[in-house]
Write an enzyme that holds these catalytic residues in place. Structure first.
Site, PDB file in Angstrom:
ATOM      1  N   GLU A 171      -0.130  -1.000   5.711  1.00 36.29           N
ATOM      2  CA  GLU A 171       1.007  -0.599   6.547  1.00 36.29           C
ATOM      3  C   GLU A 171       0.983   0.885   6.848  1.00 36.29           C
ATOM      4  O   GLU A 171       1.484   1.317   7.889  1.00 36.29           O
ATOM      5  CB  GLU A 171       2.326  -0.975   5.851  1.00 36.29           C
ATOM      6  CG  GLU A 171       3.554  -0.863   6.742  1.00 36.29           C
ATOM      7  CD  GLU A 171       4.204   0.513   6.754  1.00 36.29           C
ATOM      8  OE1 GLU A 171       5.085   0.755   7.600  1.00 36.29           O
ATOM      9  OE2 GLU A 171       3.853   1.355   5.895  1.00 36.29           O
ATOM     10  N   ASP A 191       0.830  -1.204   0.000  1.00 40.94           N
ATOM     11  CA  ASP A 191       0.000   0.000   0.000  1.00 40.94           C
ATOM     12  C   ASP A 191       0.865   1.255   0.000  1.00 40.94           C
ATOM     13  O   ASP A 191       2.076   1.206   0.267  1.00 40.94           O
ATOM     14  CB  ASP A 191      -0.945   0.014   1.201  1.00 40.94           C
ATOM     15  CG  ASP A 191      -0.205   0.011   2.533  1.00 40.94           C
ATOM     16  OD1 ASP A 191       0.829  -0.678   2.649  1.00 40.94           O
ATOM     17  OD2 ASP A 191      -0.653   0.698   3.470  1.00 40.94           O
TER      18      ASP A 191
END
Length: 382
Positions: A151, A77
Site C-alpha cells: 500500500e 506493509d
C-alpha cells in the site's frame, strides 16, 4: 527477522501484545512475506474462516448465509524503518484482564514503526476475525477480512488493487471498513492524489561559456513561483470539508558540475477533493503549469464520504456511542477509493493519529486499540 509466535497472537491474548508482535515483524513494502505467512497461519487455525492467499495478501471469510456482507481491510506493509523497531511500551498503567475492554482507560503508549500506519488497525481486525463467527459469537452479517500488501508504494503494486483486478469476487460486499488511523473516529472518503513531472527545457553548454546556452534549472524558477502563489481550495463534499494541496516534492536536473543543464524536472503532488475526478485534476494541473511540459506519472482517484449509505450511518452511530467521534474528512489518499470504484460504500476507521503516520516518533495510545475494537465488535454483533 523477528520470530513469529502464533500463541502470542491468539484471540484471547492481550491486544497490546498482539499489536506489538505484528509491528515487530518488519514488513517494509516489498518485504511482507513473513508477516503474511504469520497472519495466514493464525487465520487457518480458525475453522469458522475460509482463508485465501493471493501473493502477500490474505483474505479470510465467514460463510454464514447472511443477507449482507461487510469487508474489513487493512494493509500490512510500512514505510522504511528509521531505528524505531522493535516496539516499546511506555507508561505506568497496569495491564487489565484479557478480553473485551482490557485496555480501556489505559494511559500507556506503544511506540514504533507501524503502530499508527496501520498495524494497530490490523491487530484489531485480526483479534475480531478470530473471535466473530465462532459458536456463540455470531454476527448479523457475513464478514470478509482482508490483509494486503504494497500500500505504501506506487498504485500499480497495491495488493488491494491486485485483488480488485484479479479476484473482485473476494471483495464483494455491501459495506467496507478500512482500518487506517483516524483517531478512533470515522473519516469519510478521501482526497485523490496525482503526481506529475513539470519539465523545463534549455540549451546545454560548458559552464565556462554559459552565455552560449540556456539554463533549464533557472527556468524552473517560474514553476516554483507558481507553486508559491497557488492557493489551495477547501471543498465541501456531502457535508465534509476537504482541504486540497499542491506542492513540489522533488527536483532534478544537470549531468555534471561543469555543464549548463538543458532539462530540469520538478515533481509535484496534487491532493484534490473527491468532487473532482482524475481527468478534471489533470486538466487543473495543466492549467496551473500552462506553457510547461506536464507528464502525469501516478494517479489515484478520491472517494466521496459514503456516509449517506444506511450501513455507514448505522456504523457511525455505533462509533459515536463508544468513542464519541464525529465523522471527519480523510485528507490523505486511502484505499476507500478502491472500494468506491467497485461501488461499495466505505469509510476509514482505526486507532492512531494520522498526523503521526510515517514519522520517526510514530506512537499509538493503547486505549484507542480497545475503543476501536469495542465499537467495531458491538456494531458487527448488533
Amino acid at each position: 527477522m523477528t520470530a513469529f509466535d502464533d500463541a502470542l497472537l491468539a484471540p484471547d491474548s492481550d491486544l497490546v501484545g498482539l499489536t506489538a508482535a505484528i509491528c515487530d515483524i518488519p514488513s517494509v513494502s516489498g518485504d511482507e512475506a513473513a508477516l503474511a505467512r504469520a497472519i495466514e497461519a493464525m487465520l487457518r487455525a480458525r475453522p469458522h474462516l475460509e482463508v485465501i492467499r493471493d501473493g502477500d495478501a490474505v483474505v479470510a471469510r465467514t460463510n454464514l448465509g447472511r443477507e449482507r456482507r461487510v469487508v474489513v481491510a487493512g494493509h500490512i506493509d510500512t514505510v522504511p524503518i528509521a531505528g524505531n523497531l522493535p516496539t516499546r511500551l511506555a507508561g505506568t498503567a497496569e495491564p487489565g484482564t484479557k478480553g473485551t475492554g482490557d485496555v480501556q482507560g489505559d494511559d500507556r503508549v506503544l511506540w514504533g514503526r507501524g503502530t499508527v500506519d496501520m498495524k494497530g488497525g490490523v491487530a484489531v481486525a485480526l483479534a475480531l476475525a478470530c473471535e466473530i463467527g465462532t459458536p456463540g459469537v455470531e454476527p448479523g452479517v457475513d464478514l470478509t477480512w482482508v490483509f494486503y500488501d504494497h500500500e505504501e508504494v506506487e498504485a500499480a503494486r497495491n495488493g488491494l488493487g491486485r485483488l480488485a483486478r484479479n479476484r473482485p469476487d473476494l471483495l464483494a460486499a455491501d459495506f467496507a471498513i478500512l482500518g487506517e488511523p483516524s483517531n478512533a473516529g470515522i473519516e469519510g472518503g478521501c482526497n485523490g492524489t496525482m503526481r506529475a513531472d513539470v519539465v523545463t527545457h534549455g540549451v546545454a553548454a560548458h559552464s565556462a561559456r554559459s552565455w552560449t546556452g540556456e539554463n533549464a534549472i533557472h527556468g524552473a524558477a517560474e514553476v516554483l513561483a507558481r507553486l508559491r502563489r497557488y492557493e489551495p481550495r477547501t471543498v465541501e463534499v456531502d457535508g465534509l470539508a476537504y482541504r486540497e494541496g499542491l506542492n513540489a516534492v522533488g527536483i532534478r536536473g544537470g549531468i555534471a558540475g561543469n555543464v549548463v543543464p538543458d532539462e530540469c524536472v520538478v515533481t509535484v503532488n496534487y491532493r484534490f477533493a473527491p468532487s473532482r475526478d482524475e481527468a478534471e485534476a489533470e486538466k487543473h494541473l495543466r492549467e496551473v503549469f500552462e506553457g510547461f511540459d506536464v507528464t502525469v506519472t501516478d494517479s489515484s482517484p478520491g472517494a466521496r464520504p459514503g456516509l449517506d449509505a444506511p450501513m455507514a450511518q448505522d456504523f457511525a452511530a455505533a462509533v459515536l456511542a463508544v468513542t464519541g467521534g464525529e465523522p471527519m474528512p480523510k485528507y490523505g489518499w486511502t484505499d476507500v477509493a478502491r472500494f468506491a470504484g467497485l461501488g461499495i460504500p466505505a469509510v476509514n476507521f482505526g486507532p492512531g493519529d494520522p498526523l503521526l503516520a510515517h514519522k520517526d516518533d510514530e506512537r499509538l495510545p493503547v486505549a484507542e486499540l480497545a475503543a476501536c475494537r469495542d465499537a467495531l465488535r458491538a456494531w458487527l454483533l448488533g
